[in-house]
Design a protein around this motif. Structure first.
Motif, short mmCIF file in Angstrom:
data_model
loop_
_atom_site.label_atom_id
_atom_site.label_comp_id
_atom_site.label_asym_id
_atom_site.label_seq_id
_atom_site.Cartn_x
_atom_site.Cartn_y
_atom_site.Cartn_z
N MET A 297 10.23 10.39 11.72
CA MET A 297 9.28 9.33 11.41
C MET A 297 9.55 8.74 10.03
SD MET A 297 7.28 8.43 13.76
CE MET A 297 6.50 7.32 12.59
N GLY A 298 9.99 9.59 9.09
CA GLY A 298 10.35 9.06 7.78
C GLY A 298 11.51 8.09 7.85
N SER A 299 12.52 8.41 8.66
CA SER A 299 13.66 7.51 8.82
C SER A 299 13.23 6.20 9.48
CB SER A 299 14.75 8.19 9.66
OG SER A 299 15.19 9.38 9.05
N ILE A 300 12.36 6.28 10.46
CA ILE A 300 11.88 5.08 11.14
C ILE A 300 11.07 4.20 10.18
CG2 ILE A 300 10.33 4.26 12.96
CD1 ILE A 300 11.15 6.74 14.57
N ILE A 310 9.65 -4.36 1.92
CA ILE A 310 8.62 -3.63 1.18
C ILE A 310 9.29 -2.52 0.37
CG2 ILE A 310 6.53 -2.24 1.35
CD1 ILE A 310 5.88 -3.67 3.94
N GLN A 311 8.91 -2.42 -0.87
CA GLN A 311 9.49 -1.40 -1.74
C GLN A 311 8.49 -0.28 -1.98
OE1 GLN A 311 10.82 -2.89 -5.49
NE2 GLN A 311 11.99 -1.07 -6.01
N VAL A 312 8.99 0.95 -2.08
CA VAL A 312 8.14 2.09 -2.39
C VAL A 312 7.74 2.00 -3.86
CG1 VAL A 312 7.98 4.60 -2.47
CG2 VAL A 312 9.25 3.48 -0.63
N TRP A 313 6.46 2.14 -4.11
CA TRP A 313 5.92 1.98 -5.46
C TRP A 313 6.51 3.03 -6.40
CZ3 TRP A 313 3.43 -1.60 -8.05
CH2 TRP A 313 2.79 -1.27 -9.25
N GLY A 314 7.07 2.53 -7.51
CA GLY A 314 7.63 3.43 -8.51
C GLY A 314 9.07 3.79 -8.28
N GLN A 315 9.72 3.23 -7.27
CA GLN A 315 11.12 3.53 -6.99
C GLN A 315 11.94 2.25 -7.05
OE1 GLN A 315 11.68 5.63 -3.33
NE2 GLN A 315 10.18 7.22 -3.81
N TYR A 334 4.21 -3.56 -2.09
CA TYR A 334 4.64 -2.20 -2.39
C TYR A 334 3.81 -1.24 -1.54
CZ TYR A 334 6.73 -4.28 -6.59
OH TYR A 334 7.46 -5.04 -7.45
N ILE A 335 4.32 -0.04 -1.40
CA ILE A 335 3.58 1.00 -0.70
C ILE A 335 3.85 2.33 -1.38
CG2 ILE A 335 5.45 1.45 0.97
CD1 ILE A 335 3.26 2.02 3.06
N GLU A 336 2.82 3.13 -1.50
CA GLU A 336 2.96 4.44 -2.11
C GLU A 336 3.70 5.40 -1.19
OE1 GLU A 336 -0.95 5.73 -3.01
OE2 GLU A 336 -1.16 4.49 -4.81
N GLN A 337 4.49 6.28 -1.80
CA GLN A 337 5.20 7.27 -1.00
C GLN A 337 4.23 8.19 -0.28
OE1 GLN A 337 8.58 7.59 -0.45
NE2 GLN A 337 7.90 9.10 1.05
N LYS A 338 3.10 8.47 -0.91
CA LYS A 338 2.10 9.32 -0.28
C LYS A 338 1.52 8.64 0.96
CE LYS A 338 -1.67 12.43 -1.56
NZ LYS A 338 -2.61 12.83 -2.63
N ALA A 339 1.42 7.31 0.93
CA ALA A 339 0.93 6.57 2.10
C ALA A 339 1.91 6.68 3.26
CB ALA A 339 0.69 5.11 1.73
N LEU A 340 3.20 6.62 2.95
CA LEU A 340 4.21 6.79 4.01
C LEU A 340 4.15 8.19 4.60
CD1 LEU A 340 7.35 4.99 2.50
CD2 LEU A 340 5.89 4.20 4.38
N ASP A 341 3.97 9.19 3.73
CA ASP A 341 3.87 10.56 4.23
C ASP A 341 2.64 10.73 5.12
OD1 ASP A 341 6.11 11.09 2.74
OD2 ASP A 341 5.01 11.92 1.04
N THR A 342 1.55 10.06 4.74
CA THR A 342 0.34 10.14 5.55
C THR A 342 0.57 9.57 6.95
OG1 THR A 342 -1.05 9.97 3.58
CG2 THR A 342 -2.08 9.45 5.69
N ILE A 343 1.28 8.44 7.03
CA ILE A 343 1.59 7.87 8.35
C ILE A 343 2.43 8.84 9.16
CG2 ILE A 343 2.77 6.00 9.55
CD1 ILE A 343 2.13 4.17 7.27
N ALA A 344 3.44 9.43 8.54
CA ALA A 344 4.34 10.33 9.26
C ALA A 344 3.59 11.55 9.80
CB ALA A 344 5.47 10.78 8.35
N TYR A 345 2.57 12.01 9.06
CA TYR A 345 1.83 13.18 9.50
C TYR A 345 0.75 12.83 10.53
CZ TYR A 345 4.04 15.89 5.77
OH TYR A 345 4.95 16.53 4.99
N GLU A 387 -2.70 5.33 0.10
CA GLU A 387 -3.02 6.29 1.14
C GLU A 387 -4.39 6.00 1.75
OE1 GLU A 387 -3.30 11.16 1.71
OE2 GLU A 387 -3.35 10.25 -0.29
N GLU A 388 -5.34 5.54 0.93
CA GLU A 388 -6.66 5.22 1.43
C GLU A 388 -6.62 4.08 2.44
OE1 GLU A 388 -5.92 5.79 -1.70
OE2 GLU A 388 -6.91 7.76 -1.85
N HIS A 389 -5.77 3.10 2.20
CA HIS A 389 -5.63 1.97 3.13
C HIS A 389 -5.10 2.46 4.48
CE1 HIS A 389 -5.10 -0.64 -0.71
NE2 HIS A 389 -6.38 -0.50 -0.40
N ILE A 390 -4.15 3.38 4.44
CA ILE A 390 -3.58 3.91 5.68
C ILE A 390 -4.64 4.69 6.44
CG2 ILE A 390 -1.86 5.46 6.66
CD1 ILE A 390 -0.70 2.86 5.59
#
Length: 576
Positions: A297-300, A310-315, A334-345, A387-390
């Motif tokens: 899911m992270g690769s997708i 879209i760029q990951v915030w802070g990278q 931008y999107i937070e890395q934690k938000a991406l992790d939340t989607i994957a989980y 993450e809250e938006h997700i």
């Protein structure tokens, strides 16, 4: 080539030249396009083409008919069947050339968004998708077209696998793709179709079992037979939700899959051992697709970020992005890395849910920005998806409708807590207040059944029997006679010993499931039932020890490997 006989070559119906089976398709495309260009030129300024009289075969030679009827022959291959002149020309040509061998090339496109919308990033020259103008689900637009972009199913189509080698050599067998929603069944079928169409080895037809009749299936099979006779091309028939077909409808495919007229690819979320005919199942190979892992899911999601710009915030830096903006005031996302992790989980291995959740969160923030803030000239706006938006987009909230007022829930809470505290007088008071206020006695009885298991539990197993009997008695006689029955049950539960051991243990089970990161573990193979031969071949019920066959205790694992040794009666859930 000149030494070949006429029987070994295929004659072009337009220019009447002979070609080999390998080159006829390429020639037909060029010949038809040139015929169409000539027809348009004739309509604009040249002399009109003279139509042959099909009804008089004597007055026209075969060569004259074929040469003067090129525009009619071209109409046979058009995908637009709605025009009357095309219908007339097609019927005339089919009568003159060979009745019963007309060829319909109305094939569904394997590319999901190749022409109508922006494509995914296949190279540096591709445009970045603009979410504000996207009118399709993101999961549909980003559907992979090659196996290199197909993540999470390496056990099935990874390098050095049997299916991968068959796909690379275009020796595609009939397949049944079995897996949960969003694991890539339809995508794999479209990848096979795209590869086959590029190499010209097969045509691809998509049908859905939810909306396709048996007559439509027979028509597609008839077209496949004609395609095989005329162009020596096979037909790949993809049936989505094949388990929706009943047994008789599935029998329609049997002889044609057997003889190779069509290559069947069926997708199903149900166990094919029960939902697909045994005869059809024996003619197909079953591919079991698994839930997508968190890594897949992270690769997708990373591929989606690249396609959306879209760029990951802070990278990294925003200068690395070459977003093509139709409006200079378009915000940078931008999107937070934690938000991406939340989607994957949270998507539980469903790529469709993950991608569409990303689309929903980003579009919601873009719409909110346009509605609440006007863009200043020279000011670059930024959107940060958190993450809250997700979680807000993924949550499933159910608002309870308080039809009887707040006091309704206050009183039932007071009754429950009074019984828990073994205060029989307070329990009677709150019961009477509810019944005299017009409360439904069956509602109160249902709450008592719950209390008997939640708060009394194994300390007095007969409490549950008392509560169920009270519910049945209330159902039989109703108010006001049943009020004393409820009072008896309330006093019994208030005086009974209390134990919340079962309640806490099951609460720990729920917490374990909710806090589990990634897809839930699969049921161990030795614990699965294996009523069919296919399931036995997949390893179901293998090495299971039947306890009654042993005189003593049996050492056997019953929990998934990740949870071995867990005691839910003493287990403490960790913070998510």
């Amino acid at each position: 080539m000149a030494d070949r006989t006429v029987s070994e070559s295929v004659q072009c119906p337009i220019c009447l030249k002979g070609f080999t089976c390998e080159t006829i398709n390429e020639h037909l495309d060029a010949c038809l396009l040139s015929s169409a260009a000539g027809s348009r030129l004739s309509e604009e300024g040249g002399p009109p083409l003279k139509k042959p009289r099909i009804s008089d075969p004597v007055s026209s030679s075969p060569s004259t008919m074929a040469r003067t009827n090129s525009s009619s022959m071209f109409a046979l291959f058009k995908t637009n069947k709605g025009k009357p002149d095309v219908q007339a020309d097609r019927s005339a040509v089919s009568t003159a050339v060979n009745k019963g061998t007309k060829r319909a090339l109305t094939e569904p496109r394997s590319g999901i968004a190749a022409t109508e919308g922006p494509s995914v990033l296949n190279g540096d020259t591709e445009k970045i998708i603009n979410l504000s103008s996207l009118n399709k689900p993101l999961a549909e637009v980003l559907r992979p077209k090659t196996l290199e972009d197909y993540f999470g199913q390496n056990k099935v189509v990874g390098q050095n696998t049997l299916i991968r080698s068959l796909l690379d050599s275009q020796e595609i067998p009939s397949l049944i793709l079995w897996g949960p929603p969003g694991c890539g069944k339809t995508t794999l079928a479209h990848i096979i179709a795209s590869t086959s169409k590029k190499k010209g080895t097969a045509r691809f037809v998509t049908l859905s079992a939810t909306s396709t009749s048996t007559n439509e299936v027979r028509e597609v099979i008839k077209q496949a037979q004609n395609e095989l006779k005329l162009c020596k091309r096979k037909t790949i028939l993809f049936i989505d939700e094949i388990h929706r077909f009943n047994k008789s409808q599935q029998d329609t495919f049997l002889p044609h899959v057997e003889c190779g007229t069509v290559t069947l690819i069926g997708a199903t979320t149900e166990n094919p051992s029960f939902q697909v005919n045994a005869a059809l199942l024996s003619r197909c190979r079953v591919l079991v697709l698994e839930k997508l892992s968190v890594e897949a899911m992270g690769s997708i999601l990373n591929r989606a970020l690249a396609a959306l710009g879209i760029q990951v915030w802070g990278q990294g830096s925003t200068d690395s992005f070459s977003r093509e903006k139709s409006n200079s005031n378009e915000p940078t996302i931008y999107i937070e890395q934690k938000a991406l992790d939340t989607i994957a989980y949270l998507c539980d291995g469903d790529a469709r849910t993950g991608l569409n959740s990303l689309q929903l969160a980003v579009q919601a923030q873009m719409n909110s920005l346009r509605a609440n803030q006007s863009t200043k000239e020279g000011f670059t706006q930024q959107i940060v998806v958190t993450e809250e938006h997700i979680k807000e987009g993924l949550q499933r909230s159910h608002i309870l409708y308080d039809k009887a007022g707040e006091e309704h829930y206050n009183c039932i809470s007071a009754l429950h807590k009074s019984m828990r505290g073994s205060h029989e007088n307070a329990s009677l008071y709150w019961l009477g207040r509810m019944l005299e206020g017009g409360e439904d006695p069956l509602y109160v009885a249902r709450r008592l059944v719950r209390f008997a298991s939640e708060d009394v539990g194994l300390a007095d197993p007969s409490a549950l029997t008392q509560a169920v009997s009270a519910f049945q008695a209330c159902h039989f006689i109703g108010m006001p006679e049943c009020e004393v029955i409820l009072a008896q049950c309330v006093i019994y539960l208030a005086r009974a010993p209390k134990s919340v051991e079962i309640y806490k243990a099951y609460s720990n089970v729920k917490a374990c499931l909710r806090n589990h990161k990634g897809p839930l573990p699969s049921v161990p193979l030795h614990l699965r039932n294996a009523p069919t031969r296919l399931m036995k071949q997949l390893g179901y019920a293998k090495d299971y020890k039947y306890n009654p066959a042993f005189s003593g205790p049996v050492e056997q694992e019953y929990l998934p490997e990740e949870l071995r040794g867990v005691n839910f009666f003493t287990w403490t859930p960790s913070e998510p």
